[in-house]
Write an enzyme that holds these catalytic residues in place. Structure first.
Site, PDB file in Angstrom:
ATOM      1  N   THR A  20      -5.011  -4.573  -9.067  1.00  0.00           N
ATOM      2  CA  THR A  20      -4.675  -4.151 -10.434  1.00  0.00           C
ATOM      3  C   THR A  20      -4.059  -5.291 -11.240  1.00  0.00           C
ATOM      4  O   THR A  20      -4.185  -5.330 -12.461  1.00  0.00           O
ATOM      5  CB  THR A  20      -3.714  -2.953 -10.373  1.00  0.00           C
ATOM      6  OG1 THR A  20      -4.407  -1.868  -9.779  1.00  0.00           O
ATOM      7  CG2 THR A  20      -3.238  -2.521 -11.744  1.00  0.00           C
ATOM      8  N   TYR A  32      -9.184   2.118 -15.190  1.00  0.00           N
ATOM      9  CA  TYR A  32      -9.332   0.672 -15.312  1.00  0.00           C
ATOM     10  C   TYR A  32     -10.127   0.171 -14.122  1.00  0.00           C
ATOM     11  O   TYR A  32     -10.308   0.880 -13.134  1.00  0.00           O
ATOM     12  CB  TYR A  32      -7.959  -0.009 -15.376  1.00  0.00           C
ATOM     13  CG  TYR A  32      -7.176   0.100 -14.099  1.00  0.00           C
ATOM     14  CD1 TYR A  32      -6.379   1.203 -13.836  1.00  0.00           C
ATOM     15  CD2 TYR A  32      -7.234  -0.907 -13.127  1.00  0.00           C
ATOM     16  CE1 TYR A  32      -5.674   1.326 -12.654  1.00  0.00           C
ATOM     17  CE2 TYR A  32      -6.525  -0.796 -11.952  1.00  0.00           C
ATOM     18  CZ  TYR A  32      -5.751   0.314 -11.719  1.00  0.00           C
ATOM     19  OH  TYR A  32      -5.058   0.424 -10.540  1.00  0.00           O
ATOM     20  N   THR A  98      -1.897  -3.461  -4.794  1.00  0.00           N
ATOM     21  CA  THR A  98      -0.673  -2.941  -4.162  1.00  0.00           C
ATOM     22  C   THR A  98      -0.956  -1.876  -3.094  1.00  0.00           C
ATOM     23  O   THR A  98      -0.101  -1.610  -2.255  1.00  0.00           O
ATOM     24  CB  THR A  98       0.259  -2.330  -5.225  1.00  0.00           C
ATOM     25  OG1 THR A  98      -0.427  -1.277  -5.897  1.00  0.00           O
ATOM     26  CG2 THR A  98       0.730  -3.368  -6.215  1.00  0.00           C
ATOM     27  N   ASP A  99      -2.144  -1.271  -3.129  1.00  0.00           N
ATOM     28  CA  ASP A  99      -2.393  -0.122  -2.241  1.00  0.00           C
ATOM     29  C   ASP A  99      -2.248  -0.468  -0.760  1.00  0.00           C
ATOM     30  O   ASP A  99      -1.688   0.310   0.016  1.00  0.00           O
ATOM     31  CB  ASP A  99      -3.806   0.451  -2.485  1.00  0.00           C
ATOM     32  CG  ASP A  99      -3.889   1.218  -3.796  1.00  0.00           C
ATOM     33  OD1 ASP A  99      -2.847   1.425  -4.442  1.00  0.00           O
ATOM     34  OD2 ASP A  99      -5.006   1.614  -4.171  1.00  0.00           O
ATOM     35  N   LYS A 171       4.706   0.975   0.121  1.00  0.00           N
ATOM     36  CA  LYS A 171       4.403   1.541  -1.193  1.00  0.00           C
ATOM     37  C   LYS A 171       4.779   3.018  -1.156  1.00  0.00           C
ATOM     38  O   LYS A 171       4.334   3.757  -0.271  1.00  0.00           O
ATOM     39  CB  LYS A 171       2.916   1.358  -1.527  1.00  0.00           C
ATOM     40  CG  LYS A 171       2.576   1.809  -2.945  1.00  0.00           C
ATOM     41  CD  LYS A 171       1.167   1.408  -3.384  1.00  0.00           C
ATOM     42  CE  LYS A 171       0.948   1.834  -4.833  1.00  0.00           C
ATOM     43  NZ  LYS A 171      -0.346   1.431  -5.367  1.00  0.00           N
ATOM     44  N   GLU A 292      11.364  14.411  22.429  1.00  0.00           N
ATOM     45  CA  GLU A 292      10.732  15.718  22.648  1.00  0.00           C
ATOM     46  C   GLU A 292       9.413  15.591  23.404  1.00  0.00           C
ATOM     47  O   GLU A 292       8.867  16.583  23.873  1.00  0.00           O
ATOM     48  CB  GLU A 292      10.468  16.412  21.303  1.00  0.00           C
ATOM     49  CG  GLU A 292      11.738  16.921  20.630  1.00  0.00           C
ATOM     50  CD  GLU A 292      11.413  17.689  19.358  1.00  0.00           C
ATOM     51  OE1 GLU A 292      10.915  18.814  19.442  1.00  0.00           O
ATOM     52  OE2 GLU A 292      11.657  17.117  18.280  1.00  0.00           O
TER      53      GLU A 292
HETATM   54  C1  SIN Z   1      -3.007  -1.776  -7.372  1.00  0.00           C
HETATM   55  O1  SIN Z   1      -3.288  -2.941  -7.255  1.00  0.00           O
HETATM   56  O2  SIN Z   1      -1.887  -1.424  -7.797  1.00  0.00           O
HETATM   57  C2  SIN Z   1      -3.928  -0.647  -7.004  1.00  0.00           C
HETATM   58  C3  SIN Z   1      -5.294  -1.038  -6.677  1.00  0.00           C
HETATM   59  C4  SIN Z   1      -5.382  -1.988  -5.526  1.00  0.00           C
HETATM   60  O3  SIN Z   1      -4.631  -1.857  -4.565  1.00  0.00           O
HETATM   61  O4  SIN Z   1      -6.230  -2.896  -5.579  1.00  0.00           O
END
Ligand code: SIN
Length: 335
Positions: A20, A32, A98-99, A171, A292
């Site tokens: 992103t 996007y 970020t994913d 995340k 457990e």
């Molecule tokens: C992001 O970058 O925040 C989401 C999409 C991705 O991980 O490429």
């Protein structure tokens, strides 16, 4: 005089993968497209970067990080190591979605042998959004990568004015800019408009102290994650084994717990030599041995503090060494 000042700046190489941070909104549409802009375009949008470092760019991939895979991890590890082997390069910045950033960061933390800074950076808002977070994140990431105190801390992630350790970061939110958290052992530091403040060093093994070297990893064994839930059956566990998984990570309920059916399927898989790691779907806390579930009797491994996706990374690497649950368990207490 101006040239001397410029050549005194540290050299930082940017390895771009998309995400992103390089995303563009499409006119008239709600969403996007990730990885729409090249790294050069991102850098050109932040001219102040030239005051921090002499930058050079390599486009390793142009993907959303949902499409990140083991072969791109290996490619990134090779390109990162090659950059850092150059004595004149101070550090590397990797732009990334970020994913799955936490998985890539943890993988590199385990396989790249260098004390030099390796900093991953992403953004939650695309480059064309109102108040995009990418430019400041990128500026801060370059500042951290160029900073002498960032050395020896393992792979770092910079976002939202925070510096995270690869092992700790997760995340935690679908859309907010403050999505990243390092719940267990806390932040590696803070960075405000390029001014870095570092906290304590990481305690677990990483980079130069890691026994996993990218040079020895040609193929990673298949490891699947199975998510536990109320009313769970055994079918997904059996299917993963049938599909050829050498290891399974259970995102167990609570303290990595499993219902009787899933437990029986895991015990049978372990008897057949499949490595079974119990992690937790809760997002926090330690999964301990023999609370457990009788891990000793079943030959199970516990993930300790690692979330399922990071436990998967460590298990894949561990399985390149051994299938012995005792050996694998030691890794989860060391990394
Ligand atoms: C992001 O970058 O925040 C989401 C999409 C991705 O991980 O490429």
């Amino acid at each position: 005089m101006a040239r001397n000042v410029l050549s005194a700046l540290p050299r930082v190489r940017i390895l771009a993968t998309g995400g992103t941070i390089a995303g563009a909104q499409v006119k008239g549409e709600r969403g996007y497209r990730a990885a729409a802009f090249s790294a050069e375009t991102l850098i050109a949008a932040v001219p102040q970067l030239g005051e921090l470092a002499r930058l050079e760019v390599e486009q390793v991939a142009a993907i959303g990080s949902q499409d990140m895979d083991e072969s791109t991890w290996r490619q990134l590890a090779v390109r990162t190591a090659a950059a850092l082997a150059d004595r004149t390069i101070a550090g590397v910045v990797i732009t990334h979605g970020t994913d799955t950033m936490e998985e890539t960061a943890f993988f590199l933390n385990l396989v790249v042998r260098s004390a030099k800074p390796i900093v991953l950076v992403g953004a939650m808002r695309p480059a064309t959004a109102i108040s995009a977070d990418g430019p400041m994140n990128l500026y801060n990431a370059v500042a951290v990568a160029a900073h002498a105190e960032a050395r020896g801390r393992g792979v770092l992630v910079v976002a939202n004015d925070e510096i995270h350790f690869a092992r700790e970061i997760a995340k935690t939110n679908t859309t907010q800019v403050g999505t990243f958290a390092s719940g267990h052992r806390g932040l590696a530091g803070l960075v405000n408009a390029g001014r870095s403040h570092f906290y304590a060093a990481p305690v677990r093994r990483h980079t130069r102290a890691s026994e996993f070297s990218r040079a020895k990893i040609s193929a990673l064994p298949r490891v699947d994650i199975v998510y536990a839930h109320a009313g769970m059956g055994r079918e997904l566990i059996d299917a993963a084994v049938k599909a050829g998984a050498c290891g399974l990570v259970l995102a167990g309920v609570g303290d990595g717990n499993l219902c009787a059916l899933a437990l029986a399927a895991c015990a049978q898989a372990a008897q057949r030599g499949v490595a079974i790691v119990r992690s937790s779907r809760t997002g926090g806390g330690v999964v301990e041995r023999n609370i457990e579930i009788d891990d000793d009797r079943h030959g199970f491994i516990v993930a300790d503090e690692l979330n399922p996706q990071k436990a998967r990374v460590l298990l894949m690497l561990g399985l390149t060494r051994s299938r012995d649950p005792a050996v694998l368990q030691k890794l989860f207490f060391a990394y």
